[in-house]
Design a protein around this motif. Structure first.
Motif, PDB file in Angstrom:
ATOM      1  N   LEU A  56       0.835  -1.199   0.000  1.00  0.00           N
ATOM      2  CA  LEU A  56       0.000   0.000   0.000  1.00  0.00           C
ATOM      3  C   LEU A  56       0.874   1.256   0.000  1.00  0.00           C
ATOM      4  O   LEU A  56       0.633   2.197  -0.761  1.00  0.00           O
ATOM      5  N   ALA A  57       1.896   1.262   0.842  1.00  0.00           N
ATOM      6  CA  ALA A  57       2.807   2.424   0.903  1.00  0.00           C
ATOM      7  C   ALA A  57       3.535   2.615  -0.424  1.00  0.00           C
ATOM      8  O   ALA A  57       3.671   3.752  -0.900  1.00  0.00           O
ATOM      9  N   CYS A  58       3.987   1.531  -1.027  1.00  0.00           N
ATOM     10  CA  CYS A  58       4.705   1.626  -2.309  1.00  0.00           C
ATOM     11  C   CYS A  58       3.795   2.095  -3.435  1.00  0.00           C
ATOM     12  O   CYS A  58       4.273   2.645  -4.423  1.00  0.00           O
ATOM     13  N   ALA A  59       2.497   1.884  -3.293  1.00  0.00           N
ATOM     14  CA  ALA A  59       1.545   2.344  -4.306  1.00  0.00           C
ATOM     15  C   ALA A  59       1.121   3.786  -4.067  1.00  0.00           C
ATOM     16  O   ALA A  59       0.999   4.563  -5.013  1.00  0.00           O
ATOM     17  N   VAL A  60       0.905   4.152  -2.817  1.00  0.00           N
ATOM     18  CA  VAL A  60       0.333   5.466  -2.508  1.00  0.00           C
ATOM     19  C   VAL A  60       1.392   6.557  -2.423  1.00  0.00           C
ATOM     20  O   VAL A  60       1.184   7.671  -2.942  1.00  0.00           O
ATOM     21  N   LEU A  61       2.520   6.297  -1.800  1.00  0.00           N
ATOM     22  CA  LEU A  61       3.496   7.359  -1.547  1.00  0.00           C
ATOM     23  C   LEU A  61       4.044   8.037  -2.809  1.00  0.00           C
ATOM     24  O   LEU A  61       4.079   9.274  -2.862  1.00  0.00           O
ATOM     25  N   PRO A  62       4.453   7.295  -3.839  1.00  0.00           N
ATOM     26  CA  PRO A  62       4.952   8.010  -5.027  1.00  0.00           C
ATOM     27  C   PRO A  62       3.865   8.822  -5.734  1.00  0.00           C
ATOM     28  O   PRO A  62       4.135   9.912  -6.248  1.00  0.00           O
ATOM     29  N   VAL A  63       2.652   8.308  -5.729  1.00  0.00           N
ATOM     30  CA  VAL A  63       1.552   9.027  -6.360  1.00  0.00           C
ATOM     31  C   VAL A  63       1.206  10.275  -5.539  1.00  0.00           C
ATOM     32  O   VAL A  63       0.999  11.360  -6.095  1.00  0.00           O
ATOM     33  N   ALA A  64       1.173  10.134  -4.227  1.00  0.00           N
ATOM     34  CA  ALA A  64       0.894  11.284  -3.363  1.00  0.00           C
ATOM     35  C   ALA A  64       1.997  12.333  -3.490  1.00  0.00           C
ATOM     36  O   ALA A  64       1.713  13.540  -3.541  1.00  0.00           O
ATOM     37  N   ALA A  65       3.248  11.905  -3.556  1.00  0.00           N
ATOM     38  CA  ALA A  65       4.361  12.852  -3.724  1.00  0.00           C
ATOM     39  C   ALA A  65       4.229  13.603  -5.046  1.00  0.00           C
ATOM     40  O   ALA A  65       4.455  14.825  -5.103  1.00  0.00           O
ATOM     41  N   THR A  66       3.831  12.902  -6.089  1.00  0.00           N
ATOM     42  CA  THR A  66       3.620  13.543  -7.388  1.00  0.00           C
ATOM     43  C   THR A  66       2.505  14.581  -7.304  1.00  0.00           C
ATOM     44  O   THR A  66       2.625  15.685  -7.844  1.00  0.00           O
ATOM     45  N   ALA A  67       1.434  14.241  -6.608  1.00  0.00           N
ATOM     46  CA  ALA A  67       0.316  15.183  -6.428  1.00  0.00           C
ATOM     47  C   ALA A  67       0.759  16.419  -5.657  1.00  0.00           C
ATOM     48  O   ALA A  67       0.387  17.545  -6.010  1.00  0.00           O
ATOM     49  N   VAL A  68       1.549  16.236  -4.625  1.00  0.00           N
ATOM     50  CA  VAL A  68       2.027  17.370  -3.827  1.00  0.00           C
ATOM     51  C   VAL A  68       2.935  18.259  -4.664  1.00  0.00           C
ATOM     52  O   VAL A  68       2.801  19.492  -4.644  1.00  0.00           O
ATOM     53  N   ILE A  69       3.838  17.662  -5.425  1.00  0.00           N
ATOM     54  CA  ILE A  69       4.724  18.445  -6.298  1.00  0.00           C
ATOM     55  C   ILE A  69       3.891  19.258  -7.284  1.00  0.00           C
ATOM     56  O   ILE A  69       4.146  20.451  -7.499  1.00  0.00           O
ATOM     57  N   GLY A  70       2.878  18.624  -7.854  1.00  0.00           N
ATOM     58  CA  GLY A  70       2.001  19.330  -8.789  1.00  0.00           C
ATOM     59  C   GLY A  70       1.274  20.481  -8.141  1.00  0.00           C
ATOM     60  O   GLY A  70       1.205  21.589  -8.695  1.00  0.00           O
ATOM     61  N   SER A  71       0.748  20.257  -6.970  1.00  0.00           N
ATOM     62  CA  SER A  71       0.003  21.299  -6.268  1.00  0.00           C
ATOM     63  C   SER A  71       0.895  22.474  -5.905  1.00  0.00           C
ATOM     64  O   SER A  71       0.542  23.640  -6.135  1.00  0.00           O
ATOM     65  N   VAL A  72       2.051  22.184  -5.342  1.00  0.00           N
ATOM     66  CA  VAL A  72       2.983  23.239  -4.933  1.00  0.00           C
ATOM     67  C   VAL A  72       3.458  24.036  -6.153  1.00  0.00           C
ATOM     68  O   VAL A  72       3.589  25.260  -6.091  1.00  0.00           O
ATOM     69  N   SER A  73       3.677  23.346  -7.270  1.00  0.00           N
ATOM     70  CA  SER A  73       4.188  24.010  -8.472  1.00  0.00           C
ATOM     71  C   SER A  73       3.156  24.891  -9.160  1.00  0.00           C
ATOM     72  O   SER A  73       3.522  25.835  -9.862  1.00  0.00           O
ATOM     73  N   THR A  74       1.882  24.584  -8.988  1.00  0.00           N
ATOM     74  CA  THR A  74       0.859  25.346  -9.712  1.00  0.00           C
ATOM     75  C   THR A  74       0.231  26.471  -8.907  1.00  0.00           C
ATOM     76  O   THR A  74      -0.179  27.483  -9.477  1.00  0.00           O
ATOM     77  N   GLN A  75       0.148  26.337  -7.602  1.00  0.00           N
ATOM     78  CA  GLN A  75      -0.641  27.283  -6.807  1.00  0.00           C
ATOM     79  C   GLN A  75      -0.271  28.737  -7.019  1.00  0.00           C
ATOM     80  O   GLN A  75      -1.147  29.580  -7.187  1.00  0.00           O
ATOM     81  N   ALA A  76       0.992  29.046  -7.041  1.00  0.00           N
ATOM     82  CA  ALA A  76       1.405  30.441  -7.195  1.00  0.00           C
ATOM     83  C   ALA A  76       1.264  30.926  -8.636  1.00  0.00           C
ATOM     84  O   ALA A  76       1.250  32.131  -8.881  1.00  0.00           O
ATOM     85  N   GLU A  77       1.146  29.994  -9.581  1.00  0.00           N
ATOM     86  CA  GLU A  77       1.169  30.363 -10.999  1.00  0.00           C
ATOM     87  C   GLU A  77      -0.206  30.452 -11.651  1.00  0.00           C
ATOM     88  O   GLU A  77      -0.362  31.106 -12.672  1.00  0.00           O
ATOM     89  N   ILE A  78      -1.204  29.804 -11.079  1.00  0.00           N
ATOM     90  CA  ILE A  78      -2.536  29.750 -11.696  1.00  0.00           C
ATOM     91  C   ILE A  78      -3.110  31.147 -11.917  1.00  0.00           C
ATOM     92  O   ILE A  78      -3.630  31.450 -12.996  1.00  0.00           O
ATOM     93  N   PHE A  79      -3.035  31.994 -10.920  1.00  0.00           N
ATOM     94  CA  PHE A  79      -3.622  33.335 -11.033  1.00  0.00           C
ATOM     95  C   PHE A  79      -2.604  34.376 -11.481  1.00  0.00           C
ATOM     96  O   PHE A  79      -2.947  35.542 -11.656  1.00  0.00           O
ATOM     97  N   GLY A  80      -1.371  33.962 -11.691  1.00  0.00           N
ATOM     98  CA  GLY A  80      -0.327  34.869 -12.148  1.00  0.00           C
ATOM     99  C   GLY A  80       0.060  34.559 -13.583  1.00  0.00           C
ATOM    100  O   GLY A  80      -0.663  34.866 -14.526  1.00  0.00           O
ATOM    101  N   TRP A  81       1.187  33.920 -13.729  1.00  0.00           N
ATOM    102  CA  TRP A  81       1.750  33.631 -15.051  1.00  0.00           C
ATOM    103  C   TRP A  81       0.773  32.883 -15.950  1.00  0.00           C
ATOM    104  O   TRP A  81       0.540  33.282 -17.101  1.00  0.00           O
ATOM    105  N   TYR A  82       0.187  31.809 -15.442  1.00  0.00           N
ATOM    106  CA  TYR A  82      -0.711  30.985 -16.259  1.00  0.00           C
ATOM    107  C   TYR A  82      -1.942  31.771 -16.709  1.00  0.00           C
ATOM    108  O   TYR A  82      -2.396  31.631 -17.846  1.00  0.00           O
TER     109      TYR A  82
END
Length: 172
Positions: free
Chosen positions: A19-45
């Motif tokens: 379960l950890a091997c399935a969830v952790l990499p996917v969750a980490a990818t989601a967090v990276i995506g969220s952190v990378s987009t939040q400041a840019e959605i209402f600005g640059w994007y």
């Protein structure tokens, strides 16, 4: 002469580790995506020219939440389908490796596109991601067809994202 022992086919790891091997990499990818987009959605994007088929901003987190859930379940199933012995073991390892590469490309696209504002390089990354997702589906099919089917909507969304990224590049 001692009796031969039979090792049953089945998952090679315990349920919690799987379960950890399935969830952790996917969750980490989601967090990276969220952190990378939040400041840019209402600005640059927001300042980019976008094609007529660009969905409203709220669609992306909804779609990705559903897709990441399906991706994690697919990986959980694939990890549970692991053959312990035999010629298919190498194929299973290749399927898991392909899964890892596509998740890494998924995690890379958002910072490349949103944080670095590299729309052209983002197109290269998302196109490579699409190829890897399709290959992962093909490899996974041999071991768990339900897992492969769970990845089909992901492939469709990444194909759409590739077209959208290309259109944004063309317009900007």
């Amino acid at each position: 002469m001692p009796a031969a022992t039979h090792v049953p086919e089945g998952p090679a790891m315990g349920p919690w580790l799987r379960l950890a091997c399935a969830v952790l990499p996917v969750a980490a990818t989601a967090v990276i995506g969220s952190v990378s987009t939040q400041a840019e959605i209402f600005g640059w994007y927001a300042g980019l020219a976008k094609p007529w088929f660009n969905p409203p901003d709220w669609v992306f987190p909804v779609a990705w939440t559903i897709l990441y859930t399906m991706i994690a379940i697919a990986l959980w199933r694939l990890l549970g389908a692991r053959p312990l012995t035999g010629p298919s073991r190498g194929g299973w390892r290749l399927a898991v490796a392909a899964f890892a590469v596509q998740i890494a490309l998924n995690a890379a696209w958002t910072p490349v596109f949103f944080s670095a504002h590299a729309v052209g390089l983002g197109l290269i990354v998302v196109a490579a991601l699409l190829v890897m997702v399709l290959w992962t589906i093909r490899l996974t099919w041999r071991f768990d067809r339900a897992a492969a089917w769970l990845l089909i909507p992901y492939a469709a969304w990444v194909a759409f994202a590739t077209i959208l990224n290309a259109a944004i590049l063309r317009l900007n």
